[in-house]
Write a protein that holds these residues in place. Structure first.
Motif, PDB file in Angstrom:
ATOM      1  N   THR A   1       0.731  -1.366  -0.130  1.00 59.14           N
ATOM      2  CA  THR A   1       0.164   0.031  -0.113  1.00 59.14           C
ATOM      3  C   THR A   1       0.866   1.364   0.082  1.00 59.14           C
ATOM      4  OG1 THR A   1      -1.513  -1.349   1.058  1.00 59.14           O
ATOM      5  CG2 THR A   1      -1.718   1.226   1.075  1.00 59.14           C
ATOM      6  N   TYR A   2       1.977   1.342   0.872  1.00 56.37           N
ATOM      7  CA  TYR A   2       2.864   2.372   0.962  1.00 56.37           C
ATOM      8  C   TYR A   2       3.581   2.707  -0.334  1.00 56.37           C
ATOM      9  CZ  TYR A   2       2.289   2.578   6.159  1.00 56.37           C
ATOM     10  OH  TYR A   2       1.708   2.748   7.434  1.00 56.37           O
ATOM     11  N   SER A   3       4.222   1.533  -0.766  1.00 60.73           N
ATOM     12  CA  SER A   3       4.759   1.843  -2.301  1.00 60.73           C
ATOM     13  C   SER A   3       3.819   2.095  -3.418  1.00 60.73           C
ATOM     14  CB  SER A   3       5.330   0.358  -2.508  1.00 60.73           C
ATOM     15  OG  SER A   3       4.607  -0.782  -2.815  1.00 60.73           O
ATOM     16  N   THR A   4       2.484   1.609  -3.370  1.00 65.99           N
ATOM     17  CA  THR A   4       1.921   1.994  -4.503  1.00 65.99           C
ATOM     18  C   THR A   4       1.513   3.393  -4.574  1.00 65.99           C
ATOM     19  OG1 THR A   4       0.828  -0.266  -4.563  1.00 65.99           O
ATOM     20  CG2 THR A   4      -0.401   1.426  -5.470  1.00 65.99           C
TER      21      THR A   4
ATOM     22  N   THR B   1       6.121  16.293  -1.693  1.00 65.57           N
ATOM     23  CA  THR B   1       7.658  15.614  -1.793  1.00 65.57           C
ATOM     24  C   THR B   1       7.468  15.129  -0.531  1.00 65.57           C
ATOM     25  OG1 THR B   1       8.634  17.170  -3.155  1.00 65.57           O
ATOM     26  CG2 THR B   1      10.003  16.061  -1.649  1.00 65.57           C
ATOM     27  N   ILE B   2       6.888  15.484   0.723  1.00 67.65           N
ATOM     28  CA  ILE B   2       6.862  15.062   2.072  1.00 67.65           C
ATOM     29  C   ILE B   2       6.011  13.629   1.909  1.00 67.65           C
ATOM     30  CG2 ILE B   2       6.187  15.147   4.374  1.00 67.65           C
ATOM     31  CD1 ILE B   2       6.896  17.865   4.321  1.00 67.65           C
ATOM     32  N   LEU B   3       4.973  13.561   1.302  1.00 67.76           N
ATOM     33  CA  LEU B   3       4.055  12.464   1.214  1.00 67.76           C
ATOM     34  C   LEU B   3       4.736  11.574   0.419  1.00 67.76           C
ATOM     35  CD1 LEU B   3       0.714  14.191   0.260  1.00 67.76           C
ATOM     36  CD2 LEU B   3       1.219  12.936   2.316  1.00 67.76           C
ATOM     37  N   ILE B   4       5.480  11.783  -0.767  1.00 67.12           N
ATOM     38  CA  ILE B   4       6.051  10.536  -1.455  1.00 67.12           C
ATOM     39  C   ILE B   4       7.472   9.950  -0.581  1.00 67.12           C
ATOM     40  CG2 ILE B   4       7.650  10.401  -3.334  1.00 67.12           C
ATOM     41  CD1 ILE B   4       6.261  12.427  -4.849  1.00 67.12           C
ATOM     42  N   GLY B   5       8.167  10.838  -0.014  1.00 67.13           N
ATOM     43  CA  GLY B   5       9.248  10.547   0.957  1.00 67.13           C
ATOM     44  C   GLY B   5       8.766   9.545   2.216  1.00 67.13           C
ATOM     45  N   ALA B   6       7.637  10.004   2.461  1.00 66.57           N
ATOM     46  CA  ALA B   6       7.073   9.189   3.948  1.00 66.57           C
ATOM     47  C   ALA B   6       6.708   7.910   3.567  1.00 66.57           C
ATOM     48  CB  ALA B   6       6.094  10.122   4.611  1.00 66.57           C
ATOM     49  N   SER B   7       5.942   7.726   2.486  1.00 64.82           N
ATOM     50  CA  SER B   7       5.354   6.372   1.910  1.00 64.82           C
ATOM     51  C   SER B   7       6.432   5.527   1.738  1.00 64.82           C
ATOM     52  CB  SER B   7       4.451   6.827   0.631  1.00 64.82           C
ATOM     53  OG  SER B   7       5.047   7.438  -0.319  1.00 64.82           O
ATOM     54  N   PHE B   8       7.568   6.234   0.870  1.00 59.18           N
ATOM     55  CA  PHE B   8       8.636   5.282   0.508  1.00 59.18           C
ATOM     56  C   PHE B   8       9.281   4.652   1.949  1.00 59.18           C
ATOM     57  CE2 PHE B   8      13.423   5.644   0.387  1.00 59.18           C
ATOM     58  CZ  PHE B   8      13.650   4.320  -0.290  1.00 59.18           C
ATOM     59  N   GLY B   9       9.434   5.644   2.920  1.00 57.65           N
ATOM     60  CA  GLY B   9      10.136   5.307   3.967  1.00 57.65           C
ATOM     61  C   GLY B   9       9.172   4.434   5.044  1.00 57.65           C
ATOM     62  N   ALA B  10       7.934   4.418   4.938  1.00 53.49           N
ATOM     63  CA  ALA B  10       7.180   3.497   5.697  1.00 53.49           C
ATOM     64  C   ALA B  10       7.097   2.485   5.084  1.00 53.49           C
ATOM     65  CB  ALA B  10       5.783   4.231   5.497  1.00 53.49           C
ATOM     66  N   ALA B  11       7.456   2.022   3.703  1.00 51.72           N
ATOM     67  CA  ALA B  11       7.192   0.748   3.080  1.00 51.72           C
ATOM     68  C   ALA B  11       8.784  -0.042   3.685  1.00 51.72           C
ATOM     69  CB  ALA B  11       7.301   0.916   1.325  1.00 51.72           C
ATOM     70  N   LEU B  12       9.719   1.085   3.441  1.00 52.72           N
ATOM     71  CA  LEU B  12      10.922   0.343   4.159  1.00 52.72           C
ATOM     72  C   LEU B  12      10.814  -0.017   5.255  1.00 52.72           C
ATOM     73  CD1 LEU B  12      13.864  -0.359   3.302  1.00 52.72           C
ATOM     74  CD2 LEU B  12      14.289   2.208   4.043  1.00 52.72           C
ATOM     75  N   GLY B  13      10.242   0.666   6.331  1.00 51.75           N
ATOM     76  CA  GLY B  13      10.220   0.513   7.521  1.00 51.75           C
ATOM     77  C   GLY B  13       9.286  -0.884   7.873  1.00 51.75           C
ATOM     78  N   VAL B  14       8.244  -1.042   7.144  1.00 47.09           N
ATOM     79  CA  VAL B  14       7.605  -2.442   7.175  1.00 47.09           C
ATOM     80  C   VAL B  14       8.540  -3.438   6.782  1.00 47.09           C
ATOM     81  CG1 VAL B  14       5.607  -3.538   6.384  1.00 47.09           C
ATOM     82  CG2 VAL B  14       5.346  -1.173   7.057  1.00 47.09           C
ATOM     83  N   ALA B  15       9.290  -3.148   5.708  1.00 47.21           N
ATOM     84  CA  ALA B  15       9.966  -4.415   5.331  1.00 47.21           C
ATOM     85  C   ALA B  15      10.898  -4.769   6.228  1.00 47.21           C
ATOM     86  CB  ALA B  15      10.777  -4.028   4.003  1.00 47.21           C
ATOM     87  N   VAL B  16      11.759  -3.849   7.106  1.00 43.44           N
ATOM     88  CA  VAL B  16      12.626  -3.850   7.972  1.00 43.44           C
ATOM     89  C   VAL B  16      12.015  -4.715   9.055  1.00 43.44           C
ATOM     90  CG1 VAL B  16      14.411  -2.881   9.593  1.00 43.44           C
ATOM     91  CG2 VAL B  16      14.131  -2.239   7.494  1.00 43.44           C
ATOM     92  N   GLN B  17      10.849  -4.233   9.586  1.00 45.87           N
ATOM     93  CA  GLN B  17      10.079  -4.881  10.617  1.00 45.87           C
ATOM     94  C   GLN B  17       9.693  -6.287  10.465  1.00 45.87           C
ATOM     95  OE1 GLN B  17       5.891  -3.498  11.562  1.00 45.87           O
ATOM     96  NE2 GLN B  17       6.824  -2.607  13.302  1.00 45.87           N
ATOM     97  N   THR B  18       9.338  -6.742   9.322  1.00 48.96           N
ATOM     98  CA  THR B  18       8.933  -7.927   8.853  1.00 48.96           C
ATOM     99  C   THR B  18      10.411  -9.082   8.770  1.00 48.96           C
ATOM    100  OG1 THR B  18       7.276  -7.129   7.555  1.00 48.96           O
ATOM    101  CG2 THR B  18       7.912  -9.273   7.323  1.00 48.96           C
ATOM    102  N   TRP B  19      11.572  -8.493   8.109  1.00 50.70           N
ATOM    103  CA  TRP B  19      12.558  -9.359   7.964  1.00 50.70           C
ATOM    104  C   TRP B  19      13.824  -9.193   8.766  1.00 50.70           C
ATOM    105  CZ3 TRP B  19      11.851  -7.665   2.292  1.00 50.70           C
ATOM    106  CH2 TRP B  19      10.762  -8.267   1.656  1.00 50.70           C
ATOM    107  N   ILE B  20      13.879  -8.005   9.319  1.00 47.94           N
ATOM    108  CA  ILE B  20      15.205  -7.898  10.308  1.00 47.94           C
ATOM    109  C   ILE B  20      14.816  -7.818  11.453  1.00 47.94           C
ATOM    110  CG2 ILE B  20      17.246  -6.382  10.529  1.00 47.94           C
ATOM    111  CD1 ILE B  20      16.730  -5.643   7.689  1.00 47.94           C
ATOM    112  N   HIS B  21      14.007  -6.847  12.043  1.00 50.41           N
ATOM    113  CA  HIS B  21      13.708  -6.646  13.448  1.00 50.41           C
ATOM    114  C   HIS B  21      12.410  -6.192  13.716  1.00 50.41           C
ATOM    115  CE1 HIS B  21      14.175  -5.084  17.663  1.00 50.41           C
ATOM    116  NE2 HIS B  21      15.498  -5.815  17.763  1.00 50.41           N
TER     117      HIS B  21
END
Length: 793
Positions: A483-486, A511-531
């Motif tokens: 959802t974030y990445s889309t 630009t804040i919306l684009i960057g925040a959605s990209f960062g949130a997608a990365l955060g979910v990935a890190v939360q799922t696979w790393i910590h």
């Protein structure tokens, strides 16, 4: 001479001209004993006395002092010096005198600063109210009612139709009524503060109303465009109009030049800078961020007094917005972003928010943001070049309106139809507990009762609630990485195509919306696979910081903006690390989007970095008008201390300069080119107007009465890079050049000369690099940021 006046002293004294009565007895005796007269010398003496008398009276009035020797020269009829004001007797008067508030100019500047702050806050409130509470609320209310009834098709039709009417109406308003109001307005404001005179764009009152209405329509249409920099542009225009009106009012009521508030362009530029900071503070409800943004991105010359007044105006504007937002109804959305606190304000520590190993991920986020920001700059600049070619056609305005219509329909498809492909899900227990929070905005869309559509919760809400959803946190609102990445891809595609259109647009909030959605997608990935204990909202904040720095190329102001939005100082270190990394990567690839737009629009904006091509050249190579070394080169445009009315009107009509060197005698043979002063265009126009209104038959005009006595000048051998720095730091628009070792005028160098020389020399270096590359010789190192800009131009 023709009438052969008698040589007696009495005949001279009896002249009607009262100036002859003020000659000293020694001068009258000298004239009386002469056997022949040279009336040219007598009238030269008359003109000299007129100029001297005006200067003496002006200095007496300005400095409130008696000029030594004035009484002896003019006799007892000389005006009495103005007595000095008595010292203040009360404690309050002494305090005001010590702080400078007893001075009229200081008081007027303080009043103007407060008025600009109040007006900027009201402008932000009115535009926000029209955009959100009037236009957009009606549109979204109708669409949501149709969706709840199950009519998704008709909801899409109404959404697309209303949005198209709003966006095309805004484009038509810009094209027909205010062509100067297109775009964000930041590059135009920066060019004006840089010294370029764009008064036709900023001093038109109709421009303010049309751009304000247009940006309200654009925001209500649902297009991912912000209103922060257009509000800054409108506030800057308001300050220019107010300065122009007050300067004319002071001149009309006869205020002495020394007591006027706006003595030169420097005061107008100062108050335009103040209004820009207040406008950004009103848009973000963040006063310090507005001042920092203007200091880092917009203004090119700065002073402590300007900084203090910017802080006052920004604080007043933010207080006005905060008061109205606090006293309005809960449904009103005057304020921009309402984020939960992160860090000390919420009782969290470094170890809770992020870990040491996450610093490497922060650097990676900044690097990726810099790369993506460079891609955006290249794509947007390429589309802008193609638009310029198409708009030059006979029916270019039809293409402009058609482009806006197509992009609006595409936006409706992405915001309404694409979420229909998203599956519904139930709220978790923690999410259900916070469902009534004002910081979370769920959207049910077509889902059954008790379920939500994740993508619709981002696309079918206002921009500010969407950003609140991105920063809500895992316990309040947790979306999937897809959802974030889309959402990030949807906004990025739209922003690339919309940033160069005729619509007024701001880039900060999208630009804040684009960057925040990209960062949130990365955060979910890190939360799922790393910590599993990482904070998704922390990565959203880092993504927003990296995106802002990658596009705008500002580190200090963007750090302050995000720190004020999340109400946390503990986030300063990671935000700075991310913004610096993004800026380094972005600068290595492309210039910022604002620098690119300045070059594409042809605005003569001189950047802070001195071009490398200026370090081995002199100022004589920059100037286009220089004293000729041969008969083929035309001489510089100058005026004499006493010149003809025809010549002054001619140079005002032919030359584009705003200032003209005043020399001793232009018409003598050879001409005496000794520098006497500098006359500005506005002063010469006013002098010509007064001479015509007086009805005098003479063709001679005393330019020395309005000239600046001590202008800045340099020798022709001065290094060019030093002149570039002077123009930026001191806000210069022109500079007189003199010959080496003398004060004979050699020419003028202007801001346009510097800008055109920069383009030519950098293009020459690009061609040399291309030739060296094609010839097989080693290529020179990569060019600076200016070289890239000149190449794109």
């Amino acid at each position: 001479k023709d009438e052969q006046e008698p040589t007696s002293t009495a005949s001279i004294v009896d002249k009607d001209d009262p100036l002859f009565q003020r000659l000293t007895p020694q001068q009258l005796e000298h004239i009386g004993i002469c056997e022949s007269y040279d009336w040219d010398q007598i009238y030269d003496l008359k003109r000299h006395m007129e100029v001297t008398a005006k200067r003496v009276e002006d200095r007496k009035r300005r400095f409130k002092l008696d000029t030594p020797g004035a009484t002896e020269f003019f006799g007892t009829d000389a005006p009495e010096p103005t007595p000095a004001p008595p010292p203040p007797s009360t404690l309050l008067g002494k305090f005001l005198a010590s702080t400078g508030f007893a001075n009229r100019v200081t008081n007027m500047k303080n009043v103007f600063t407060v008025i600009i702050g109040l007006a900027s806050g009201l402008i932000g409130i009115i535009i926000g109210y029209l955009a959100v509470n009037v236009f957009q609320s009606i549109k979204l209310g109708l669409v949501e009612s149709l969706i709840r009834q199950g009519d998704l098709f008709w909801a899409f039709i109404f959404y697309a139709a209303i949005s198209s009417v709003l966006s095309v109406g805004a484009a038509a308003l810009i094209i027909l009524k205010a062509p100067a109001a297109n775009g964000s307005g930041l590059v135009e404001t920066r060019a004006y503060l840089n010294g370029a005179m764009l008064t036709s764009q900023l001093e038109a009152p109709a421009f303010l109303a049309f751009k304000g209405l247009a940006i309200a329509l654009v925001v209500a249409s649902g297009l991912p465009l912000g209103r922060e920099t257009p509000i800054m542009h409108i506030c800057a225009g308001f300050a220019c109009c107010a300065c122009q009106w007050w300067a004319q009012h002071e001149k009309k009521i006869g205020v002495p030049p020394a007591d006027r508030l706006f003595k030169s362009d420097r005061e107008r530029i100062e108050f335009t800078t103040i209004a820009s900071a207040a406008g950004l503070a009103a848009a973000f409800r963040a006063p310090f961020a507005g001042v920092a943004f203007v200091f880092e991105v917009v203004a090119t010359h700065w002073s402590l007094e300007t900084c203090n007044r910017c802080m006052i105006a920004a604080a007043v504007a933010a207080l006005v917005v905060c008061y109205v937002a606090g006293t309005s109804s809960p449904d009103a959305r005057f304020d921009t972003i309402r984020l939960d606190s992160m860090g000390h304000a919420s009782g969290m520590q470094y170890s809770t928010l992020f870990r040491i190993w996450e610093m490497f991920l922060i650097v990676a986020v900044g690097a990726v943001s810099g790369l993506v920001g460079s891609v955006y700059v290249l794509a947007a600049s390429f589309l802008d070049k193609q638009r310029k070619l198409v708009r030059q056609g006979k029916h270019g305005y039809i293409w402009v309106l058609g482009e806006v219509l197509v992009l609006t329909i595409l936006s409706a498809v992405l915001h309404v139809l694409v979420p229909a492909a998203w599956s519904c899900r139930r709220l978790s227990d923690s999410e259900a507990a916070n469902v009534m929070s004002q910081h979370v905005h769920w959207h049910q869309f077509t889902c059954p009762e008790g379920q939500i559509n994740e993508l619709a919760s981002l696309t079918l809400v206002y921009q500010e609630p969407a950003l609140n959803n991105l920063f809500a946190g895992s316990n309040v609102m947790q979306l999937q990485a897809t959802t974030y990445s889309t959402y990030c891809v949807i906004l990025f595609i739209q922003l690339v195509f919309l940033s160069g259109t005729v619509l007024p647009n701001g880039l900060v909030l999208p630009t804040i919306l684009i960057g925040a959605s990209f960062g949130a997608a990365l955060g979910v990935a890190v939360q799922t696979w790393i910590h599993a204990g990482v904070s998704v909202r922390f990565y959203a904040l880092m993504g927003a910081a990296g995106a802002l720095s990658a596009v705008i190329r500002a580190t200090i102001s963007m750090t302050i903006v995000l720190m004020e939005l999340v109400a946390s100082s503990i986030m300063a270190a990671p935000i700075m690390l991310c913004t610096v990394t993004a800026k380094i990567v972005g600068n290595a690839l492309t210039p910022s989007i604002y620098d690119t737009n300045s070059v594409l629009k042809g605005l003569p904006t001189l950047l802070m970095e001195v071009p490398r091509s200026f370090y081995d050249r002199t100022v004589s190579e920059v100037a286009r008008e220089i004293y000729p070394d041969d008969d083929e080169q035309p001489p510089p445009v100058v005026v004499g201390a006493t010149d003809t009315l025809d010549w002054i009107e001619k140079i005002l009509a032919v030359s584009r300069h705003n200032g003209f060197p005043v020399v001793a005698d232009r018409t003598s043979s050879p001409p005496d080119m000794t520098l006497r002063g500098l006359a500005r265009r506005a002063e010469l126009e006013e002098l010509v107007r007064k001479v015509k209104l007086s009805g005098m038959c003479t063709n001679e005009v005393e330019v020395s009465t309005v000239m600046e006595m001590s202008p800045w000048f340099v020798e022709v051998t001065a290094p060019a890079h030093r002149i570039w720095t002077w123009f930026i730091r001191m806000g210069m628009r022109h500079l007189v050049m003199v010959k080496e070792g003398s004060q004979e005028v050699a020419g003028m160098v202007t801001r346009h000369d510097l800008f055109e020389a920069f383009q030519k020399w950098e293009d020459d270096e690009e061609e040399e690099e291309e030739e060296s590359k094609s010839g097989g010789t080693p290529q020179s190192p990569a060019g600076s940021q200016h070289s890239k800009m000149a190449h794109m131009y």
